[in-house]
Design a protein around this motif. Structure first.
Motif, PDB file in Angstrom:
ATOM      1  N   THR A 142       0.848  -1.191   0.000  1.00  0.00           N
ATOM      2  CA  THR A 142       0.000   0.000   0.000  1.00  0.00           C
ATOM      3  C   THR A 142       0.884   1.242   0.000  1.00  0.00           C
ATOM      4  N   THR A 143       0.629   2.140  -0.937  1.00  0.00           N
ATOM      5  CA  THR A 143       1.418   3.368  -1.071  1.00  0.00           C
ATOM      6  C   THR A 143       0.501   4.570  -0.937  1.00  0.00           C
ATOM      7  N   LYS A 144       0.878   5.479  -0.008  1.00  0.00           N
ATOM      8  CA  LYS A 144       0.059   6.653   0.258  1.00  0.00           C
ATOM      9  C   LYS A 144       0.944   7.873   0.476  1.00  0.00           C
ATOM     10  N   LEU A 145       0.302   9.035   0.503  1.00  0.00           N
ATOM     11  CA  LEU A 145       1.020  10.257   0.847  1.00  0.00           C
ATOM     12  C   LEU A 145       1.524  10.187   2.287  1.00  0.00           C
ATOM     13  N   PRO A 146       2.708  10.693   2.558  1.00  0.00           N
ATOM     14  CA  PRO A 146       3.256  10.632   3.921  1.00  0.00           C
ATOM     15  C   PRO A 146       2.345  11.257   4.971  1.00  0.00           C
ATOM     16  N   THR A 147       1.686  12.349   4.639  1.00  0.00           N
ATOM     17  CA  THR A 147       0.852  13.033   5.631  1.00  0.00           C
ATOM     18  C   THR A 147      -0.309  12.176   6.113  1.00  0.00           C
ATOM     19  N   THR A 148      -0.752  11.220   5.299  1.00  0.00           N
ATOM     20  CA  THR A 148      -1.878  10.370   5.700  1.00  0.00           C
ATOM     21  C   THR A 148      -1.427   9.204   6.572  1.00  0.00           C
ATOM     22  N   LEU A 149      -0.131   9.017   6.712  1.00  0.00           N
ATOM     23  CA  LEU A 149       0.390   7.853   7.434  1.00  0.00           C
ATOM     24  C   LEU A 149       0.992   8.189   8.790  1.00  0.00           C
ATOM     25  N   GLY A 160      10.336  12.488  11.046  1.00  0.00           N
ATOM     26  CA  GLY A 160      11.228  13.327  10.249  1.00  0.00           C
ATOM     27  C   GLY A 160      11.465  12.761   8.869  1.00  0.00           C
ATOM     28  N   ARG A 161      11.638  11.447   8.770  1.00  0.00           N
ATOM     29  CA  ARG A 161      11.832  10.813   7.465  1.00  0.00           C
ATOM     30  C   ARG A 161      10.612  11.004   6.580  1.00  0.00           C
ATOM     31  N   LEU A 162       9.421  10.894   7.180  1.00  0.00           N
ATOM     32  CA  LEU A 162       8.204  11.063   6.397  1.00  0.00           C
ATOM     33  C   LEU A 162       8.085  12.494   5.878  1.00  0.00           C
ATOM     34  N   ARG A 163       8.348  13.445   6.744  1.00  0.00           N
ATOM     35  CA  ARG A 163       8.140  14.846   6.375  1.00  0.00           C
ATOM     36  C   ARG A 163       9.197  15.386   5.423  1.00  0.00           C
ATOM     37  N   SER A 164      10.359  14.744   5.424  1.00  0.00           N
ATOM     38  CA  SER A 164      11.434  15.224   4.549  1.00  0.00           C
ATOM     39  C   SER A 164      11.628  14.350   3.313  1.00  0.00           C
ATOM     40  N   ALA A 165      10.806  13.337   3.158  1.00  0.00           N
ATOM     41  CA  ALA A 165      10.992  12.377   2.069  1.00  0.00           C
ATOM     42  C   ALA A 165      10.869  13.054   0.705  1.00  0.00           C
ATOM     43  N   THR A 166      11.778  12.682  -0.177  1.00  0.00           N
ATOM     44  CA  THR A 166      11.696  13.118  -1.576  1.00  0.00           C
ATOM     45  C   THR A 166      11.469  11.921  -2.500  1.00  0.00           C
ATOM     46  N   VAL A 205       2.427  -7.500   4.476  1.00  0.00           N
ATOM     47  CA  VAL A 205       1.992  -6.137   4.140  1.00  0.00           C
ATOM     48  C   VAL A 205       3.178  -5.182   4.193  1.00  0.00           C
ATOM     49  N   ARG A 206       3.293  -4.348   3.173  1.00  0.00           N
ATOM     50  CA  ARG A 206       4.263  -3.253   3.160  1.00  0.00           C
ATOM     51  C   ARG A 206       3.493  -1.944   3.049  1.00  0.00           C
ATOM     52  N   VAL A 207       3.808  -0.995   3.913  1.00  0.00           N
ATOM     53  CA  VAL A 207       3.212   0.331   3.850  1.00  0.00           C
ATOM     54  C   VAL A 207       4.300   1.304   3.410  1.00  0.00           C
ATOM     55  N   VAL A 208       4.060   1.996   2.313  1.00  0.00           N
ATOM     56  CA  VAL A 208       5.055   2.881   1.707  1.00  0.00           C
ATOM     57  C   VAL A 208       4.511   4.303   1.662  1.00  0.00           C
ATOM     58  N   ALA A 209       5.331   5.255   2.090  1.00  0.00           N
ATOM     59  CA  ALA A 209       4.992   6.671   1.978  1.00  0.00           C
ATOM     60  C   ALA A 209       5.700   7.245   0.759  1.00  0.00           C
ATOM     61  N   ASP A 210       4.928   7.871  -0.117  1.00  0.00           N
ATOM     62  CA  ASP A 210       5.494   8.438  -1.341  1.00  0.00           C
ATOM     63  C   ASP A 210       5.017   9.885  -1.479  1.00  0.00           C
TER      64      ASP A 210
END
Length: 267
Positions: A142-149, A160-166, A205-210
């Motif tokens: 499952t891949t979602k926007l970082p802010t939703t996770l 910090g990793r979520l908020r700074s992810a590129t 299950v893998r949860v990915v922030a993109d």
């Protein structure tokens, strides 16, 4: 169902899912079903197209309660709904990763518990394949926007990793038993896949922030002696609640149509 032949529906939750479901029911878009009342812990001030009532009143008045307000509703009220002889349609299937709760709900009655497919497809095929024998591998990504996770349990480093992810960041990996507990509003799909497969521990299950995820993406990959299967869906997030996909309320409406006996409805 009521003696009039019309399914009297109570809706719990007037949020992103509930508003769409309730408005459609009130407009007569589900033949054989009618919105009787709405339950919400906030005063709605007449915003809903049916009377807002306490939970106990909804149970007394309705043939079926639709949960559209989160896993906590299933945990707190599920058994009481079913024991009263009222059916329950669960949208937040993640609650069923609690096997003790799932067992109690399935054994409760005389009301019946039902589930909706939510934001993912292919579950009927997985159920059919399971009848042939167990699957060797089942993986959901499952891949979602970082802010939703972002979740309260996350430490500062992960936040910090979520908020700074590129680029995409793997937030968590585990089984369908563990992951929905960590993301109660974002990973009900994991529980739905596990219910179809029949084994919480068999679904990885893998949860990915993109940060570039314009759409919420779910990829199911399964393999066994009888074949291999891959399903991929990419949904536009709901504008009011990006943690859920805009298709979810329509999956609920489809389930209601099947329960109410809509002609031509595929079960």
């Amino acid at each position: 169902m009521s003696t009039t032949g019309t399914l009297k529906v109570g809706l719990v939750g007037w949020g992103a899912i509930g508003r769409v479901v309730g408005t459609a029911l009130a407009a007569g878009e589900v033949p054989g079903a009618v919105l009787t009342c709405v339950v919400d812990n906030r005063p709605l001030g007449g915003a809903a197209p049916a009377e807002q009532v306490p939970f106990d009143t909804a149970i007394e008045r309705c043939d079926l309660i639709v949960e559209a307000a989160g896993q906590g509703v299933v945990r707190e009220w599920g058994e009481r709904i079913l024991a009263a002889g009222t059916d329950l349609l669960v949208a937040s299937t993640g609650a069923l990763t609690d096997e003790d709760l799932a067992k109690r709900l399935l054994e409760a009655g005389p009301g019946r518990v039902r589930f909706t497919s939510g934001a993912v497809g292919g579950l009927d095929l997985l159920q059919a394949v399971r009848a042939l024998g167990p699957l060797d591998e089942v993986l959901l990504t499952t891949t979602k926007l970082p802010t939703t996770l972002e979740q309260p349990w996350m430490d500062k480093e992960l936040i910090g990793r979520l908020r700074s992810a590129t680029e995409p960041v793997e937030v968590l990996a585990g089984t369908a038993r563990d992951v929905p507990v960590k993301f109660p509003r974002s990973t009900n799909v994991a529980a739905s896949v596990a219910l179809a497969v029949g084994d919480l521990d068999a679904v990885q299950v893998r949860v990915v922030a993109d940060p570039h995820a314009v759409r919420t993406r779910h990829v199911i990959e399964a393999a066994g002696p009888h074949g291999s299967y891959r399903f991929e869906v990419a949904h536009t997030p709901d504008a009011d609640n990006p943690a859920t996909s805009g298709v979810v309320p329509y999956a609920v409406l489809r389930s209601l149509g099947a329960i109410a006996g809509r002609p031509g409805q595929i079960l």
